[in-house]
Scaffold this motif. Sequence first.
Motif, PDB file in Angstrom:
ATOM      1  N   ILE A 134     -23.195 -20.328  17.999  1.00  0.00           N
ATOM      2  CA  ILE A 134     -23.892 -20.105  16.725  1.00  0.00           C
ATOM      3  C   ILE A 134     -23.037 -19.241  15.806  1.00  0.00           C
ATOM      4  N   ALA A 135     -22.434 -18.181  16.370  1.00  0.00           N
ATOM      5  CA  ALA A 135     -21.571 -17.302  15.575  1.00  0.00           C
ATOM      6  C   ALA A 135     -20.348 -18.060  15.075  1.00  0.00           C
ATOM      7  N   LYS A 136     -19.801 -18.933  15.918  1.00  0.00           N
ATOM      8  CA  LYS A 136     -18.632 -19.731  15.524  1.00  0.00           C
ATOM      9  C   LYS A 136     -18.972 -20.662  14.379  1.00  0.00           C
ATOM     10  N   LYS A 137     -20.097 -21.361  14.486  1.00  0.00           N
ATOM     11  CA  LYS A 137     -20.502 -22.285  13.430  1.00  0.00           C
ATOM     12  C   LYS A 137     -20.728 -21.549  12.116  1.00  0.00           C
ATOM     13  N   SER A 138     -21.371 -20.369  12.195  1.00  0.00           N
ATOM     14  CA  SER A 138     -21.614 -19.570  10.995  1.00  0.00           C
ATOM     15  C   SER A 138     -20.302 -19.095  10.373  1.00  0.00           C
ATOM     16  N   SER A 139     -19.345 -18.692  11.226  1.00  0.00           N
ATOM     17  CA  SER A 139     -18.048 -18.222  10.728  1.00  0.00           C
ATOM     18  C   SER A 139     -17.278 -19.347  10.052  1.00  0.00           C
ATOM     19  N   LEU A 140     -17.356 -20.547  10.610  1.00  0.00           N
ATOM     20  CA  LEU A 140     -16.664 -21.695  10.017  1.00  0.00           C
ATOM     21  C   LEU A 140     -17.250 -22.033   8.643  1.00  0.00           C
ATOM     22  N   LYS A 141     -18.572 -21.946   8.514  1.00  0.00           N
ATOM     23  CA  LYS A 141     -19.206 -22.219   7.225  1.00  0.00           C
ATOM     24  C   LYS A 141     -18.773 -21.197   6.185  1.00  0.00           C
ATOM     25  N   THR A 142     -18.717 -19.918   6.606  1.00  0.00           N
ATOM     26  CA  THR A 142     -18.277 -18.860   5.689  1.00  0.00           C
ATOM     27  C   THR A 142     -16.824 -19.060   5.285  1.00  0.00           C
ATOM     28  N   LEU A 143     -15.987 -19.463   6.252  1.00  0.00           N
ATOM     29  CA  LEU A 143     -14.567 -19.705   5.980  1.00  0.00           C
ATOM     30  C   LEU A 143     -14.387 -20.820   4.955  1.00  0.00           C
ATOM     31  N   LYS A 144     -15.147 -21.898   5.109  1.00  0.00           N
ATOM     32  CA  LYS A 144     -15.029 -23.032   4.198  1.00  0.00           C
ATOM     33  C   LYS A 144     -15.493 -22.678   2.785  1.00  0.00           C
ATOM     34  N   ARG A 145     -16.443 -21.738   2.705  1.00  0.00           N
ATOM     35  CA  ARG A 145     -16.942 -21.333   1.385  1.00  0.00           C
ATOM     36  C   ARG A 145     -16.002 -20.366   0.684  1.00  0.00           C
ATOM     37  N   THR A 146     -15.261 -19.587   1.451  1.00  0.00           N
ATOM     38  CA  THR A 146     -14.449 -18.534   0.850  1.00  0.00           C
ATOM     39  C   THR A 146     -12.965 -18.870   0.715  1.00  0.00           C
ATOM     40  N   VAL A 147     -12.470 -19.760   1.567  1.00  0.00           N
ATOM     41  CA  VAL A 147     -11.044 -20.121   1.530  1.00  0.00           C
ATOM     42  C   VAL A 147     -10.915 -21.585   1.113  1.00  0.00           C
ATOM     43  N   PRO A 148     -10.131 -21.863   0.066  1.00  0.00           N
ATOM     44  CA  PRO A 148     -10.000 -23.254  -0.397  1.00  0.00           C
ATOM     45  C   PRO A 148      -9.167 -24.088   0.569  1.00  0.00           C
TER      46      PRO A 148
END
Length: 258
Positions: A134-148
């Motif tokens: 769950i933490a991994k999935k959340s981190s990936l979503k945050t990464l995609k939103r913040t890094v182009p």
Amino acid sequence: MIGIISSEPEARSETRLDLRLKLIKTRKAGDKDWLSLERPIDIKLNVNWPYEPEKQPVCAKIADSDAYGYEIETRGVFEKTEGAKNPGGFDYESFLLSEGYTAAVKIFDRNSKNDFVNIVAEKRGSPLVEAALIAKKSSLKTLKRTVPPPESFFISGATFGTRFSIKKQEYNGKLIEDAFRYSGVGHVLAVSGLHVSVVSLLLYSLFKMTRIHPKHFTPVLIILLFCFAFLTGARPSSLRATIMNSLVLIMFVYGGGG
């Protein structure tokens, strides 16, 4: 065969999926009765489905990290594994044993009109691994939103081991996947003990730059290492490397080397 998905599903492509299945029941083709195993064994399940995903909706469901812990029923053929054909070559049989697999099973049914993988029960797995995924999935979503992109594709692949994230992604008109393959560094996209060691060395160097004594920051460094292993899905290889790196740090710092 009936088994439980005992680790995070690993998508190799749009039509290929690798699963670690804890086999609990099996039967030969044509038999009606299931044979329960006295002791479950881990097998490597290579799932290949049609190029028309809509024909196999269950495959898309078990490819998600939420499928960890699911009990599934499927049919397949046990692969004959062989050692290295040439000295120094890849030894698939030894690889399976080193990863804790007893055997490998290949599933391929391009023309089937029905699902050849059925979900028996949507169970949950280890709470620790569930929380990690769950933490991994959340981190990936945050990464995609913040890094182009394409930087986000590379970072997610190199840090979280999501190699499928760079599939069909281009940079300057060329496929990123091909660039890694042709340069011979495709292994950086799979989280392993090497990644944990690199992260450990990097964090140690950064802490040393602050001029804080190693005896004071080493506990924090070890906690950060376990956080990294946690975010990558708490994979056995990452956890083993994290434990070994932690022991090395403790011996080095508190044994007089730091």
